[in-house]
Design a protein around this motif. Structure first.
Motif, PDB file in Angstrom:
ATOM      1  N   TYR A 215       0.706  -1.280  -0.160  1.00 44.74           N
ATOM      2  CA  TYR A 215      -0.067   0.086   0.001  1.00 44.74           C
ATOM      3  C   TYR A 215       0.765   1.428   0.144  1.00 44.74           C
ATOM      4  N   GLU A 216       2.063   1.080  -0.344  1.00 39.60           N
ATOM      5  CA  GLU A 216       2.872   2.267  -0.223  1.00 39.60           C
ATOM      6  C   GLU A 216       2.396   3.585  -1.229  1.00 39.60           C
ATOM      7  N   TRP A 217       1.694   3.329  -2.149  1.00 40.58           N
ATOM      8  CA  TRP A 217       1.259   4.374  -3.078  1.00 40.58           C
ATOM      9  C   TRP A 217       0.422   5.212  -2.443  1.00 40.58           C
ATOM     10  N   GLN A 218      -0.423   4.709  -1.252  1.00 37.92           N
ATOM     11  CA  GLN A 218      -1.039   5.562  -0.598  1.00 37.92           C
ATOM     12  C   GLN A 218      -0.485   6.231   0.666  1.00 37.92           C
ATOM     13  N   MET A 219       0.648   6.122   0.559  1.00 39.97           N
ATOM     14  CA  MET A 219       1.533   7.033   1.840  1.00 39.97           C
ATOM     15  C   MET A 219       1.878   8.293   1.252  1.00 39.97           C
ATOM     16  N   PRO A 220       1.753   9.063   2.216  1.00 36.87           N
ATOM     17  CA  PRO A 220       2.304  10.411   2.012  1.00 36.87           C
ATOM     18  C   PRO A 220       3.890  10.226   1.632  1.00 36.87           C
ATOM     19  N   ARG A 221       4.320  11.470   0.779  1.00 37.91           N
ATOM     20  CA  ARG A 221       5.685  11.502   0.690  1.00 37.91           C
ATOM     21  C   ARG A 221       6.557  11.597   1.885  1.00 37.91           C
ATOM     22  N   ASP A 222       7.609  11.031   1.956  1.00 38.74           N
ATOM     23  CA  ASP A 222       8.444  11.214   3.136  1.00 38.74           C
ATOM     24  C   ASP A 222       9.072  12.655   3.359  1.00 38.74           C
ATOM     25  N   PRO A 223       8.713  13.574   4.360  1.00 34.55           N
ATOM     26  CA  PRO A 223       8.923  14.847   4.389  1.00 34.55           C
ATOM     27  C   PRO A 223      10.623  15.038   4.680  1.00 34.55           C
ATOM     28  N   PHE A 224      11.270  14.057   4.627  1.00 37.54           N
ATOM     29  CA  PHE A 224      12.836  14.171   5.133  1.00 37.54           C
ATOM     30  C   PHE A 224      13.389  13.435   3.732  1.00 37.54           C
ATOM     31  N   ALA A 225      12.498  13.090   2.844  1.00 38.01           N
ATOM     32  CA  ALA A 225      13.194  12.564   1.402  1.00 38.01           C
ATOM     33  C   ALA A 225      14.241  13.581   0.879  1.00 38.01           C
ATOM     34  N   ASP A 226      15.497  13.108   0.642  1.00 34.90           N
ATOM     35  CA  ASP A 226      16.543  13.965   0.391  1.00 34.90           C
ATOM     36  C   ASP A 226      17.010  14.955   1.049  1.00 34.90           C
ATOM     37  N   ASP A 227      16.735  14.957   2.246  1.00 28.60           N
ATOM     38  CA  ASP A 227      17.145  15.754   3.184  1.00 28.60           C
ATOM     39  C   ASP A 227      18.602  15.395   3.919  1.00 28.60           C
TER      40      ASP A 227
END
Length: 125
Positions: free
Chosen positions: A3-15
């Protein structure tokens, strides 16, 4: 099922200052005693049975009331099963996020699930 497509984008992605980067990568799950392993295996079987009998009735999982934050936490069947399988494998439970806005009517307490199975079993006798 994923169900990963239902998950919001990681707010720390690429941080580069992602707080998770400060966690110890070598953290190990505490070993289970034989009694704990047996109990967890029984609970895993129950979760699978709950999913089989309750999903057709629109129940997506279980909720628990958290005394620490004074809120209910909602866990889909897949999350429950994944956490239990990881623990049985000697791993830490995978990081997951609940649905952004779960439908509280689609989740029931653990004891409700147990009672539902008991009721089904009583009908079969």
């Amino acid at each position: 099922m994923n169900y990963e497509w239902q998950m919001p984008r990681d707010p720390f992605a690429d941080d580069p200052n992602d707080p998770a980067s400060f966690l110890d990568e070598d953290e190990q799950a505490p070993p289970l005693s034989e009694d704990e392993r047996a109990l967890l295996s029984q609970e895993l079987d129950l979760v699978r049975r709950f999913r089989t009998v309750l999903t057709p009735h629109g129940i997506n999982g279980i909720f628990f009331y958290c005394d620490d934050c004074d809120e209910q936490h909602f866990y889909d069947w897949d999350i429950m099963e994944g956490n239990m399988l990881a623990t049985l494998a000697g791993e830490l439970a995978p990081v997951h996020e609940p649905s952004a806005q779960p439908n509280p009517n689609a989740y029931v307490p653990w004891d409700y699930c147990l009672g539902y199975l008991d009721g089904l079993n009583a009908q079969l006798r």
